[in-house]
Design an enzyme around this catalytic site. Sequence first.
Site: not given
Length: 276
Positions: A48, A106
């Site tokens: 991010y 992730h």
Amino acid sequence: METYTLANGMQIPKLGFGTYKLTGFSGAMAIKSAINHGYRLLDSAYNYENEGALGKGIRDADVSRSDLLVTSKLPGRYYHYDAAIRTIQESLYRSGLDYFDLYLLHWPNPKDDHYVEAWQALIAAQQFGLVRTIGVCNFLPAHLDRLSRETGVLPQINQVELHPYFNQLEQRQYDEAHEILTEAWSPLGRANELLADPTLVQLAQKYDKSVVQLILRWEIQLNTLPIPKASSDQNQLSNLDLFDFTISAADMDQINHLTKPDGRTHDQDPATYEEF
């Protein structure tokens, strides 16, 4: 805020705050605002590119760090053991934090096939005190079975895409049977489409709530943990207003019947999709 209890005993709020695309000064201010409004679980990731904004928001908020649960995630390009440990350390330096409360893989990236090695690194990072609790994102039952078989350690959390058009029944059943909490990313799916769905609009009116509040409440009653993102004060506060009503079993069934076999927002099937 109501809480779940993870298999390891950690208490975790039933609603979190997503930080995807909250970057720079405005992102830090949105995160600070969310904390001050009552959010205690913050969800971030290395990919991010906002761990600095996350740390800034935490430092500027009027809440002690020890009262927060902070999540980050390891990207697939750092799944080799040594690289994984260094990446976790670097994320802590960037955020200005001493530890992460939750740290997740992730994606499984099955064709690349290094997720077991990465999981071993997370187990070590927990032993080193870099992270308190470890988990995964987007892992299918076959991936989780392999982690259990080869390391003897299952994750505490599995964060997956989950919304009314893709309710993840089989994955939720597997997770619950193995004492894994299912966390919902993209809890509103394709928001523009979902927020206009006639069934959801009708039910929201019945409960005198917004469609967003209805969806988030439905996810909580599925015993999952949604992590919506909201940058405005109004939406941050509205998303917290979920604990004064209960959706009936019949209405839960109506929402569950909206699920679609092809309901994924971006066709990111963890059996084949890879992200680095």
